[in-house]
Design an enzyme around this catalytic site. Structure first.
Site, PDB file in Angstrom:
ATOM      1  CD  GLU A  86      -2.884  -1.393   2.107  1.00  0.00           C
ATOM      2  OE1 GLU A  86      -4.069  -1.150   2.159  1.00  0.00           O
ATOM      3  OE2 GLU A  86      -2.329  -1.721   3.181  1.00  0.00           O
ATOM      4  CD  GLU A 145      -3.466  -6.158   3.710  1.00  0.00           C
ATOM      5  OE1 GLU A 145      -2.867  -5.217   3.868  1.00  0.00           O
ATOM      6  OE2 GLU A 145      -3.419  -7.211   2.721  1.00  0.00           O
TER       7      GLU A 145
END
Length: 255
Positions: A109, A129
């Site tokens: 990210e 995730e």
């Protein structure tokens, strides 16, 4: 005082940020997030700096959030800037990711929040995730589908699989591939090329590209005015024209 977790160095008009927690594969801590935010404030406020490069120490970019810190209730988020002091509000000026090894979860990210990406051929990206009962809430779900085809983005998010840099380059997420161990050098060469241009024009051009994605056709030319007009009126614009007339390299001041 804790030892710094981010090494910050200046290289001409380029500011280099090296995440330096090798014992944790450069996993993001709250301290390092604040140090990144401070470094990006420095990049944006110094007229003699034009471009930033962010990388990781010891052959790894960033393994994401420090899960040990998370288990203690710590979240590496800086108010107003988000995760890693970066993803919610990147700098006004261009930022390049130089990726070796793994850029996973929050590490990926961070990469997605950058403007250009240089990666080792052996680098790996991923948003795992869902394998940990979490979601990629630091920009992964928001940015990835804007960077690559929708179904590929959905596959990467829902499987949480590792994604080789060579595949990322094939869909133009990665700008340049480097040999292992040479990603930073390649990123610095790109940064130097960019830094040879007028700093105000660089920042304004980035802002229009980023912000205009949802501007309507009717408003886009008017809305870009607030970014491009100050550049037209700048000392650097006059210097650029005069340097062309004089047949010499321009001397940028960032004003």
């Amino acid at each position: 005082m804790s030892a710094p977790e981010l090494a910050v160095t200046e290289r001409g008009r380029v500011l280099v940020l090296e995440m330096n927690r090798p014992e944790a594969r450069n996993a993001m801590s709250l301290q390092m997030a604040h140090e990144i935010a401070d470094a990006l404030d420095l990049l944006d406020t110094r007229p003699d700096l034009s471009v930033g490069v962010i990388t990781g120490a010891n052959g790894t970019f960033c393994a994401g959030m420090d899960l040990k810190g998370f288990a203690r209730g710590e979240r590496p988020v800086v108010e107003g800037r988000g995760f890693a002091g970066l993803v919610q509000r990147p700098p006004r000026k261009p930022l390049i990711a130089a990726v070796e090894g793994y850029a996973l979860a929050g590490g990926f990210e961070i990469v997605l929040a950058c403007d250009l990406i240089v990666a080792s051929r052996e680098a790996r990206f991923g948003l795992p995730e869902v394998k940990r009962g979490l979601t990629a809430a630091a920009g992964g779900l928001l940015r990835l589908q804007r960077r690559i085809p929708y179904h590929l983005a959905m596959n990467l998010v829902l499987t949480g699989r590792m994604w080789p840099a060579t595949e990322a380059a094939a869909v133009h997420l990665v700008n340049d591939l480097a040999e292992p161990g040479e990603a930073l050098d390649a990123a610095l060469a790109l940064a130097d090329e960019i830094a040879g241009n007028a700093p105000l024009a660089l920042a304004a051009s980035k802002q229009v590209l980023v912000r205009s994605q949802d501007w309507s056709l009717e408003e886009m030319f008017e809305r870009q005015h607030e970014f491009v007009q100050p550049v037209r009126e700048s000392a650097d614009a006059r210097e650029g024209a005069q340097a062309f007339v004089d047949k010499r390299a321009p001397r940028w001041t960032g004003t």
